[in-house]
Enzyme design. Structure first.
Site, PDB file in Angstrom:
ATOM      1  N   CYS A  34     -18.298  -7.699  11.639  1.00 29.76           N
ATOM      2  CA  CYS A  34     -18.946  -7.959  12.919  1.00 29.76           C
ATOM      3  C   CYS A  34     -18.493  -9.293  13.485  1.00 29.76           C
ATOM      4  O   CYS A  34     -17.940 -10.135  12.785  1.00 29.76           O
ATOM      5  CB  CYS A  34     -20.473  -8.009  12.762  1.00 29.76           C
ATOM      6  SG  CYS A  34     -21.218  -6.550  12.032  1.00 29.76           S
ATOM      7  N   ASP A 440      -0.480 -37.899  40.286  1.00 27.11           N
ATOM      8  CA  ASP A 440      -0.924 -37.001  41.343  1.00 27.11           C
ATOM      9  C   ASP A 440      -1.800 -37.767  42.336  1.00 27.11           C
ATOM     10  O   ASP A 440      -2.741 -38.473  41.944  1.00 27.11           O
ATOM     11  CB  ASP A 440      -1.718 -35.845  40.726  1.00 27.11           C
ATOM     12  CG  ASP A 440      -2.170 -34.832  41.758  1.00 27.11           C
ATOM     13  OD1 ASP A 440      -1.381 -33.944  42.109  1.00 27.11           O
ATOM     14  OD2 ASP A 440      -3.331 -34.947  42.213  1.00 27.11           O
TER      15      ASP A 440
END
Length: 495
Positions: A34, A440
């Site tokens: 599981c 930037d």
């Protein structure tokens, strides 16, 4: 993580979905495995054992739980964040390379022998490349069985199985159901009908996920003809090994709805992998945000809208070309330049559900373009033509398996490639979670407004505390400006 038994037990007992994909719980009494968040009552601690992969569970003789469907859990975030050979191998296996090229092809791409790759994967994942690829084929088969009306023989070969018998045996072994029974169960779920030829599935992710910057960025920078925002979905064309496809991705509170139209279903595995990579769906946002919150100037941005992802690309070479076209121009101008390339050199496609018209041109198709016909400054023409020649010749590779530092060095050696272009390619094409853009202009403005250092050197020094998640810090810093990349487009109208 699977070796930390105490931590794994706590995750299972609390049904913590954040650990889905990190490890798998196998129950010794039922022989079922599981995901940690399985809704059933957790087994006794003495009956639990833990494995690092679903393939390892299957090799040990466990079958997948029918309730939690562990084979559909998000992938481990390690394989995207790490840059070593095991992580690169996992990204290639996820892309279906073993099915197309075999283990020798996988080893060649990584620069190792097949025996070395086998040994490394066994040591870390408890399964070799063939077992890992087999587990993925089983999941691909399940998707095709449950979401299409393809005959089982076509499903088998589309999923990568070499024979129908192997397909039948694998499906029964992994899911404890025959292929026909899987399709019957799906039919009884009363799902809404889908368009013939369209594969509809859910792409899971670890919460939280903030769709605003993710889909906003993709929509705001979309290349006309290749990408569009339509009816609440980001749509684009895909160039794939066996043909081409069109995908529509729609954000929902607990999943991304994915509608795929493929000319050849054998491309399903790679198409799904590319979509997950594009949207950064295997990230661990809790770990990322916890680290970034340690900076008191970043913490308010994280708290305001947690779970930001890094928008990536479906094709590294495509993004590199677009990055060059976008140097020192507006977003609108970059889209216009890219659209001209697409119209002149892209392969036309049909799109019955929208306005997509072309595949983005492959590097080979661009290698012979006449630079004099490009409406670009002369220096940028040289940058673009040199790039596409290197990509077409194979001397520069920008795939999910690429060595990131080697690619950075090769890009920096090309004319016209400064730090911004190299790092934005590292962030969005190579998936480096620590790529950073201190030069930037938007980042520098945001840093100044927040009280962070605004010069590249000083900001880089401050950002050392954000490692290894500086690419995610970039996403948060960009939100300081009110730019279209930070917002979902208006519903209804195509971009």
């Amino acid at each position: 993580m699977h070796t930390d038994t105490e931590r794994c037990v706590r995750a299972v007992q609390s049904k913590d979905s954040r650990f889905d994909g990190w490890f798998f719980t196998a129950v010794l009494t039922t022989r079922i495995y599981c995901r940690p968040s399985c809704p059933v009552v957790p087994p006794k601690v003495e009956n639990m054992t833990f494995y690092p992969s679903s393939a390892a569970c299957q090799q040990a003789g466990f079958r997948a739980c029918k309730r939690c469907r562990p084979d559909t859990s998000p992938g481990s975030p390690e394989w995207n964040a790490r840059a070593d050979s095991v992580a690169r191998a996992m990204r290639l296996i996820r892309d279906g390379v073993v099915d197309r090229e075999g283990v020798p092809g996988l080893a060649t791409r990584l620069g190792y022998s097949a025996r070395q790759i086998e040994r490394q994967l066994l040591a870390e994942l408890g399964a070799g490349p063939l077992a890992l690829a087999r587990a993925q084929r089983a999941q691909t088969a399940r998707v095709l069985i449950e979401t299409t009306g393809l005959p089982m023989a076509e499903v088998a070969f589309a999923a990568g199985f070499s024979s129908i018998r192997t397909f039948n045996d694998t499906v029964r072994e992994v899911f404890a159901l025959a292929p026909g029974e899987l399709r019957g169960r799906a039919a009884r779920s009363a799902k809404p009908p889908v368009t013939p030829g369209v594969i509809a599935l859910r792409l899971p992710y670890r919460a939280p996920l903030n769709p605003s910057n993710l889909f906003g960025h993709l929509a705001a920078t979309a290349v006309p003809g290749v990408e569009e925002w339509r009816d609440g979905a980001y749509r684009r064309t895909l160039d794939l090994p066996y043909g081409h496809g069109i995908v529509a991705l729609t954000p929902h509170p607990d999943h991304i709805a994915c509608r795929l139209s493929l000319t050849d279903p054998r491309d399903l595995t790679l198409a799904i992998s590319r979509c997950r990579w594009l949207l950064d769906l295997d990230a661990d946002p809790v770990a990322v945000d916890e680290q970034l919150r340690t900076d008191p100037l970043l913490a308010p941005l994280v708290d305001k809208a947690p779970g930001r992802r890094v928008p990536r690309t479906v094709d590294g070479a495509e993004f590199a070309v677009r990055a060059v076209l976008g140097q020192q121009v507006s977003t609108a101008a970059a889209r216009t330049h890219a659209a001209r390339l697409v119209t002149a050199h892209g392969t036309p496609v049909d799109d019955s559900e929208g306005g997509l018209t072309h595949l983005f041109p492959a590097s080979g198709a661009l290698a012979g373009l006449d630079p004099e016909r490009l409406a670009l400054p002369r220096s940028r023409r040289r940058t673009l033509t040199t790039l596409v020649e290197a990509l077409a010749a194979g001397s520069l590779r920008l795939g999910t398996d690429t060595d990131r530092e080697q690619a950075r060095a090769e890009l920096a050696a090309l004319p016209g490639f400064g730090p911004w272009t190299v790092e934005v390619i590292a962030m969005r094409a190579l998936g480096d979670p620590d790529a950073f853009l201190p030069t930037d202009l938007g980042i520098r403005r945001s840093a100044q407004e927040l009280g962070l250092p605004s010069t590249p050197a000083a900001l880089t020094a401050r950002a050392a505390a954000w490692r290894p998640w500086r690419a995610y810090a970039v996403q948060y810093l960009w939100t300081v400006d009110d730019h279209p990349i930070n917002h979902l487009p208006a519903q209804g109208s195509p971009s």
